[in-house]
Scaffold this motif. Structure first.
Motif, PDB file in Angstrom:
ATOM      1  N   THR A 265      35.430  53.032  26.937  1.00 53.90           N
ATOM      2  CA  THR A 265      36.231  53.816  25.998  1.00 53.90           C
ATOM      3  C   THR A 265      37.592  53.163  25.744  1.00 53.90           C
ATOM      4  N   PHE A 266      38.178  52.584  26.788  1.00 55.91           N
ATOM      5  CA  PHE A 266      39.469  51.905  26.607  1.00 55.91           C
ATOM      6  C   PHE A 266      39.317  50.674  25.733  1.00 55.91           C
ATOM      7  N   LEU A 267      38.288  49.875  25.962  1.00 51.36           N
ATOM      8  CA  LEU A 267      38.088  48.669  25.160  1.00 51.36           C
ATOM      9  C   LEU A 267      37.736  48.998  23.714  1.00 51.36           C
ATOM     10  N   SER A 268      36.957  50.044  23.495  1.00 50.46           N
ATOM     11  CA  SER A 268      36.642  50.415  22.106  1.00 50.46           C
ATOM     12  C   SER A 268      37.876  50.980  21.400  1.00 50.46           C
ATOM     13  N   CYS A 269      38.741  51.672  22.145  1.00 47.97           N
ATOM     14  CA  CYS A 269      39.993  52.143  21.553  1.00 47.97           C
ATOM     15  C   CYS A 269      40.885  50.966  21.160  1.00 47.97           C
ATOM     16  N   LEU A 270      40.940  49.962  22.027  1.00 49.46           N
ATOM     17  CA  LEU A 270      41.726  48.773  21.705  1.00 49.46           C
ATOM     18  C   LEU A 270      41.170  48.058  20.470  1.00 49.46           C
ATOM     19  N   ALA A 271      39.848  47.976  20.394  1.00 50.28           N
ATOM     20  CA  ALA A 271      39.234  47.327  19.230  1.00 50.28           C
ATOM     21  C   ALA A 271      39.490  48.127  17.957  1.00 50.28           C
ATOM     22  N   LEU A 272      39.500  49.438  18.072  1.00 50.90           N
ATOM     23  CA  LEU A 272      39.717  50.300  16.911  1.00 50.90           C
ATOM     24  C   LEU A 272      41.156  50.217  16.404  1.00 50.90           C
ATOM     25  N   HIS A 273      42.106  50.090  17.338  1.00 47.38           N
ATOM     26  CA  HIS A 273      43.524  50.091  16.969  1.00 47.38           C
ATOM     27  C   HIS A 273      44.165  48.708  17.025  1.00 47.38           C
ATOM     28  N   SER A 274      43.390  47.664  16.898  1.00 46.30           N
ATOM     29  CA  SER A 274      43.884  46.283  16.841  1.00 46.30           C
ATOM     30  C   SER A 274      44.765  45.919  18.026  1.00 46.30           C
ATOM     31  N   ASN A 275      44.274  46.168  19.232  1.00 44.69           N
ATOM     32  CA  ASN A 275      44.943  45.818  20.497  1.00 44.69           C
ATOM     33  C   ASN A 275      46.327  46.439  20.652  1.00 44.69           C
ATOM     34  N   CYS A 276      46.475  47.659  20.206  1.00 45.45           N
ATOM     35  CA  CYS A 276      47.745  48.368  20.346  1.00 45.45           C
ATOM     36  C   CYS A 276      47.655  49.294  21.557  1.00 45.45           C
ATOM     37  N   ASP A 277      48.387  48.948  22.638  1.00 49.88           N
ATOM     38  CA  ASP A 277      48.330  49.724  23.879  1.00 49.88           C
ATOM     39  C   ASP A 277      48.921  51.117  23.738  1.00 49.88           C
ATOM     40  N   GLU A 278      49.893  51.290  22.886  1.00 44.95           N
ATOM     41  CA  GLU A 278      50.562  52.586  22.762  1.00 44.95           C
ATOM     42  C   GLU A 278      49.617  53.675  22.270  1.00 44.95           C
ATOM     43  N   LYS A 279      48.692  53.318  21.391  1.00 47.31           N
ATOM     44  CA  LYS A 279      47.772  54.298  20.835  1.00 47.31           C
ATOM     45  C   LYS A 279      46.626  54.622  21.798  1.00 47.31           C
ATOM     46  N   CYS A 280      46.446  53.786  22.821  1.00 45.98           N
ATOM     47  CA  CYS A 280      45.354  53.983  23.778  1.00 45.98           C
ATOM     48  C   CYS A 280      45.881  54.319  25.165  1.00 45.98           C
ATOM     49  N   ALA A 281      47.005  54.973  25.243  1.00 47.59           N
ATOM     50  CA  ALA A 281      47.634  55.262  26.537  1.00 47.59           C
ATOM     51  C   ALA A 281      46.785  56.219  27.371  1.00 47.59           C
ATOM     52  N   ARG A 282      46.159  57.196  26.740  1.00 47.72           N
ATOM     53  CA  ARG A 282      45.348  58.165  27.489  1.00 47.72           C
ATOM     54  C   ARG A 282      44.150  57.485  28.137  1.00 47.72           C
ATOM     55  N   GLN A 283      43.444  56.639  27.384  1.00 47.49           N
ATOM     56  CA  GLN A 283      42.288  55.930  27.930  1.00 47.49           C
ATOM     57  C   GLN A 283      42.714  54.954  29.023  1.00 47.49           C
ATOM     58  N   LYS A 284      43.874  54.358  28.846  1.00 38.38           N
ATOM     59  CA  LYS A 284      44.380  53.426  29.851  1.00 38.38           C
ATOM     60  C   LYS A 284      44.702  54.152  31.159  1.00 38.38           C
ATOM     61  N   ASP A 285      45.280  55.346  31.048  1.00 44.86           N
ATOM     62  CA  ASP A 285      45.584  56.142  32.241  1.00 44.86           C
ATOM     63  C   ASP A 285      44.308  56.591  32.954  1.00 44.86           C
ATOM     64  N   LEU A 286      43.303  56.989  32.178  1.00 47.80           N
ATOM     65  CA  LEU A 286      42.029  57.392  32.782  1.00 47.80           C
ATOM     66  C   LEU A 286      41.376  56.231  33.532  1.00 47.80           C
ATOM     67  N   LEU A 287      41.429  55.052  32.940  1.00 43.47           N
ATOM     68  CA  LEU A 287      40.852  53.879  33.585  1.00 43.47           C
ATOM     69  C   LEU A 287      41.608  53.516  34.856  1.00 43.47           C
ATOM     70  N   SER A 288      42.917  53.564  34.812  1.00 37.78           N
ATOM     71  CA  SER A 288      43.696  53.194  36.001  1.00 37.78           C
ATOM     72  C   SER A 288      43.519  54.207  37.130  1.00 37.78           C
ATOM     73  N   THR A 289      43.417  55.496  36.805  1.00 32.09           N
ATOM     74  CA  THR A 289      43.179  56.485  37.861  1.00 32.09           C
ATOM     75  C   THR A 289      41.790  56.324  38.477  1.00 32.09           C
ATOM     76  N   CYS A 290      40.813  55.996  37.652  1.00 28.89           N
ATOM     77  CA  CYS A 290      39.468  55.758  38.175  1.00 28.89           C
ATOM     78  C   CYS A 290      39.451  54.545  39.092  1.00 28.89           C
ATOM     79  N   MET A 291      40.109  53.481  38.688  1.00 27.81           N
ATOM     80  CA  MET A 291      40.143  52.271  39.507  1.00 27.81           C
ATOM     81  C   MET A 291      40.922  52.496  40.803  1.00 27.81           C
TER      82      MET A 291
END
Length: 79
Positions: free
Chosen positions: A28-54
């Protein structure tokens, strides 16, 4: 250099495909990045979910060794 004939061996690569704990969050994080042209700010929620899982995966107990190590130990005691 190879294994002895008649020894017990399990291919651990076959078992690696069963348990992939954070795959859903990573996809989900990688598809969000692909959708928003590698913009981390728009994918902050998915990034947080991934980091908590890891983080939760790294805190779990580590295994005692490979399955093949334990199989060798058991076969030595059996002889």
């Amino acid at each position: 250099m190879g294994r002895k004939a008649g020894s017990i061996y399990i291919n651990p690569k076959k078992f690696g495909a069963f348990h992939k704990p954070c795959m859903k969050e990573m996809v989900t994080f990688l598809s969000c990045l692909a959708l928003h042209s590698n913009c981390d700010e728009k994918c902050a929620r998915q990034k947080d979910l991934l980091s908590t899982c890891m983080d939760s995966q790294s805190k779990k107990n580590k295994s005692m060794g490979s399955i093949n190590y334990h199989l060798q130990r058991l076969s030595r005691g059996r002889k």
